[in-house]
Scaffold this active site. Sequence first.
Site: not given
Ligand code: O2Y
Ligand code: MN
Length: 595
Positions: A82, A210, A212, A219, A239, A261, A263-264, A379, A411, A505-506
Amino acid sequence: MNAVAPPAALQTSGSQLATLNDWVARVAALTKPAAIHWCTGSDAENQTLVDQMLADGSLIKLNQDTHPGSYLHRSNPEDVARVEHLTFVCTPEREDAGPNNHWMPPAEAHAKIDALFDGCMAGRTLYVIPYCMGPIDSPLSRCGVEITDSPYVVANMRIMTRMGAPTLARIEREGHFVKGLHSTGELDPNRRFIMHFPDELTIKSYGSGYGGNALLGKKCHALRIASYQARSEGWLAEHMLILGITNPQGATHYIAAAFPSACGKTNLAMLIPPEGYLKDGWKISTIGDDICWMRPGADGRLYAINPEAGFFGVAPGTSKKSNPNALASIQTNTIFTNVGVTADNQPWWEGIDNDQTPVTDWQGQPYDPAVRPAAHPNSRFTVSAKQCPSYSDMAEDPQGVPISAIVFGGRRASLVPLVFEARDWTHGVLIGAAMGSETTAAATGAVGVMRRDPMAMKPFCGYNFADYFSHWLSFDKDGAHLPKVFHVNWFRKGDDGKFLWPGFGDNLRVLEWMINRVEGKVEAVSTPIGQLPAEGTLNLNGLSLSEEAHSKLFGFDPAGWQAEFASIGDYLTEYGPRMPQALLEEQQEIAQQLA
Ligand code: O2Y
Ligand code: MN
């Protein structure tokens, strides 16, 4: 050129769809495509597009024995993420977009981007994609139509949204939809813009193919335009992942959680309970991994849907250990973007943690770790949510799922404990408004710099954050039964620089504590920053945490928080007089308690 109106197969009885047909005709007159194709979302249509992309090299067939129905796309190396600096919210007044957005006057923005669109589809096919964000029969769902010249976008939108005839029928019934115009253009970063016109329910995106930037349902529509719409219609577009937790007695609670982003989020949405919890019968179900639309139901609770139908997940780091459900999901019918490949054509990325090795990197060059990683760090895999073993039937429920808890997380290597609970809704909104993540040396060269990312919406809120916080506060009214609000930090580090909490998992242990708080089953300790778990109320059985871990994960450092609250105050005042007084007062009250 053919068909500026939908073909018979897409039409419902007596359909004229005049607004849509007029818009398609106007776009065609501007972009001058060689052909127009109205997408049905059918298997046959998808196969035709895939065959065409295989022939022109924009898709590469992966090993069909190990990954049936799966393909690799390599994007332009200058088009891999993005582009926030080229993303604009074009409200008539600059103040309505707010300091959190780049802004351009609508007329100037239209003129600038329409000049790029002029004739850009010559020799190309213009695809019309009617899509629905959310279950097709849900009152919470919203429809859009994306016009694009990219068959890759069509194939991805087919996975990520509900696309085709039922959507067109809904658009005809409702008479309105979000208009998204997209062209890959020349993929020149100097001729690239992602423009949003929230008052016109319109998106225009040029110069990127690409993620978003190009899959406009995600988005652009489901967050930027939807957040703006949600404000005037009384709901929230966030979000957030949504997951269900079922306890051994069979009761299910739903949690919505916002994280910036990296942060899992996808891992948490697909969490597999640790051994002891599995044995006892705990279960996690996935509703969504990225976006949550919620609104108050008749009983005053917030009901949520995941507007998406698929996952556009980041590949690096996804492994059998970190996210077995994601790995299981992407064995078939998956589009991989910018990953490496092995000698026998299987997708590969850093952190996949298998016994294979890549031979070709994401740019199609022989893999040399001294030159670049096998997979681009951003990716992706695109896969239908239905392929995820933990995906819940409730994700298709038109009424949505009732939310018991909202979780904000960042984080934070220091200061912020593992979990704390807001005293009430206003305090919860302040926690969300103040959340953020510390940068690492690897990312920026400056360690520990706090970047605030309110509700993880910094890149995605379609209007002024000060108005957004007011909107959040407005949900606290008579008759409302709002979720409890929590803050978590999985990333607290010890003096040795290592993470203190095992994570993965924890994290269910923390979710269990939240659910117990929602049900009034466990005590908490009151502090100025919120409610911390009382000794023995968060299940740590089977974990061996050091004394340092205990004190940092469950403790509270008044001097550190005093400085944090001063910084939160500075941050809120940056938004000027629109910042709601209730939020400023909440911040000041806590700052005084800490003084
Ligand atoms: O870089 C992108 O276009 C993807 S960004 C993205 C993709 C899936 C879920 N969340 C995000 C994000 O940037 O929050
Ligand atoms: Mn996202």
